[in-house]
Write a protein that holds these residues in place. Structure first.
Motif, PDB file in Angstrom:
ATOM      1  N   GLU A 180       6.953  13.696  -7.731  1.00  0.00           N
ATOM      2  CA  GLU A 180       5.805  14.014  -8.592  1.00  0.00           C
ATOM      3  C   GLU A 180       4.732  14.779  -7.826  1.00  0.00           C
ATOM      4  O   GLU A 180       4.140  15.727  -8.354  1.00  0.00           O
ATOM      5  CB  GLU A 180       5.235  12.743  -9.206  1.00  0.00           C
ATOM      6  CG  GLU A 180       6.145  12.144 -10.258  1.00  0.00           C
ATOM      7  CD  GLU A 180       5.698  10.778 -10.755  1.00  0.00           C
ATOM      8  OE1 GLU A 180       4.550  10.359 -10.465  1.00  0.00           O
ATOM      9  OE2 GLU A 180       6.501  10.124 -11.437  1.00  0.00           O
ATOM     10  N   ALA A 181       4.475  14.397  -6.581  1.00  0.00           N
ATOM     11  CA  ALA A 181       3.488  15.108  -5.761  1.00  0.00           C
ATOM     12  C   ALA A 181       3.943  16.545  -5.504  1.00  0.00           C
ATOM     13  O   ALA A 181       3.137  17.479  -5.557  1.00  0.00           O
ATOM     14  CB  ALA A 181       3.255  14.377  -4.442  1.00  0.00           C
ATOM     15  N   THR A 241       5.790  11.046   4.812  1.00  0.00           N
ATOM     16  CA  THR A 241       6.258   9.664   4.675  1.00  0.00           C
ATOM     17  C   THR A 241       7.760   9.649   4.382  1.00  0.00           C
ATOM     18  O   THR A 241       8.512   8.881   4.984  1.00  0.00           O
ATOM     19  CB  THR A 241       5.476   8.944   3.550  1.00  0.00           C
ATOM     20  OG1 THR A 241       4.102   8.919   3.900  1.00  0.00           O
ATOM     21  CG2 THR A 241       5.976   7.531   3.358  1.00  0.00           C
ATOM     22  N   MET A 242       8.180  10.503   3.451  1.00  0.00           N
ATOM     23  CA  MET A 242       9.599  10.555   3.109  1.00  0.00           C
ATOM     24  C   MET A 242      10.457  11.024   4.287  1.00  0.00           C
ATOM     25  O   MET A 242      11.577  10.591   4.454  1.00  0.00           O
ATOM     26  CB  MET A 242       9.842  11.468   1.904  1.00  0.00           C
ATOM     27  CG  MET A 242       9.400  10.898   0.578  1.00  0.00           C
ATOM     28  SD  MET A 242      10.144   9.296   0.164  1.00  0.00           S
ATOM     29  CE  MET A 242      11.876   9.723   0.073  1.00  0.00           C
ATOM     30  N   ALA A 243       9.913  11.915   5.084  1.00  0.00           N
ATOM     31  CA  ALA A 243      10.657  12.443   6.235  1.00  0.00           C
ATOM     32  C   ALA A 243      10.679  11.445   7.395  1.00  0.00           C
ATOM     33  O   ALA A 243      11.408  11.630   8.360  1.00  0.00           O
ATOM     34  CB  ALA A 243      10.055  13.770   6.693  1.00  0.00           C
ATOM     35  N   GLY A 244       9.845  10.408   7.298  1.00  0.00           N
ATOM     36  CA  GLY A 244       9.809   9.393   8.352  1.00  0.00           C
ATOM     37  C   GLY A 244       8.894   9.766   9.501  1.00  0.00           C
ATOM     38  O   GLY A 244       8.927   9.111  10.543  1.00  0.00           O
ATOM     39  N   ALA A 245       8.074  10.794   9.301  1.00  0.00           N
ATOM     40  CA  ALA A 245       7.153  11.203  10.360  1.00  0.00           C
ATOM     41  C   ALA A 245       5.969  10.246  10.405  1.00  0.00           C
ATOM     42  O   ALA A 245       5.623   9.643   9.407  1.00  0.00           O
ATOM     43  CB  ALA A 245       6.672  12.627  10.109  1.00  0.00           C
ATOM     44  N   THR A 246       5.392  10.125  11.553  1.00  0.00           N
ATOM     45  CA  THR A 246       4.192   9.307  11.688  1.00  0.00           C
ATOM     46  C   THR A 246       3.019  10.213  11.980  1.00  0.00           C
ATOM     47  O   THR A 246       2.934  10.798  13.046  1.00  0.00           O
ATOM     48  CB  THR A 246       4.353   8.272  12.807  1.00  0.00           C
ATOM     49  OG1 THR A 246       4.712   8.947  14.012  1.00  0.00           O
ATOM     50  CG2 THR A 246       5.392   7.246  12.461  1.00  0.00           C
ATOM     51  N   GLN A 273       9.160   5.276  -4.083  1.00  0.00           N
ATOM     52  CA  GLN A 273       8.504   6.147  -3.111  1.00  0.00           C
ATOM     53  C   GLN A 273       8.993   7.588  -3.286  1.00  0.00           C
ATOM     54  O   GLN A 273       8.210   8.529  -3.248  1.00  0.00           O
ATOM     55  CB  GLN A 273       8.797   5.648  -1.701  1.00  0.00           C
ATOM     56  CG  GLN A 273       8.067   6.385  -0.605  1.00  0.00           C
ATOM     57  CD  GLN A 273       8.383   5.822   0.764  1.00  0.00           C
ATOM     58  OE1 GLN A 273       9.500   5.372   1.017  1.00  0.00           O
ATOM     59  NE2 GLN A 273       7.413   5.841   1.646  1.00  0.00           N
ATOM     60  N   MET A 274      10.295   7.733  -3.494  1.00  0.00           N
ATOM     61  CA  MET A 274      10.864   9.058  -3.685  1.00  0.00           C
ATOM     62  C   MET A 274      10.324   9.687  -4.970  1.00  0.00           C
ATOM     63  O   MET A 274       9.969  10.863  -4.994  1.00  0.00           O
ATOM     64  CB  MET A 274      12.390   9.001  -3.728  1.00  0.00           C
ATOM     65  CG  MET A 274      13.029  10.373  -3.732  1.00  0.00           C
ATOM     66  SD  MET A 274      14.828  10.319  -3.769  1.00  0.00           S
ATOM     67  CE  MET A 274      15.198   9.558  -2.204  1.00  0.00           C
TER      68      MET A 274
END
Length: 120
Positions: free
Chosen positions: A19-20, A114-119, A13-14
């Motif tokens: 890459e993004a 997503t990586m920051a855990g935000a919804t 995921q990271m």
């Protein structure tokens, strides 16, 4: 503490997020160049948003790659910079370069959230 087996999924995921970020960084740089060639048509607000996004995505990718303890916070900031840049680029919806840049920024923002855990 991370459970066994979770580290591989997180690494994947990271890596996708890195890459993004790098793709978005490149797109913002290309778009800045395009804006400079337009001359007076390119608004300063768009240039600022492109520069902020370019620098933020590069820094975010760097921090994730070195597993900085501040990478999570940086991902949240990066998502915000990408959202702002996408919005600025869409102020010129007839320009194909701006449209491609906005799409890249939106993808990066989603990955960073997503990586920051935000919804969102």
């Amino acid at each position: 503490m991370t459970r066994p087996g979770t580290m591989n999924a997180m690494s994947s995921q990271m890596q996708d997020c890195v890459e993004a970020c790098m793709s978005c960084h490149s797109m913002c740089e290309e778009t800045m160049s395009s804006c400079m060639q337009m001359g007076g048509q390119a608004q300063m607000q768009i240039m600022r948003a492109l520069l902020d996004c370019s620098e933020t995505t590069r820094m975010c990718a760097d921090m994730m790659m070195r597993r900085s303890p501040m990478a999570t916070e940086m991902c949240a900031m990066c998502a915000k910079a990408c959202d702002m840049c996408a919005e600025a680029c869409m102020s010129m919806p007839d320009d194909p370069q701006m449209t491609r840049c906005a799409e890249s920024c939106r993808r990066c923002a989603e990955m960073c959230r997503t990586m920051a855990g935000a919804t969102m």
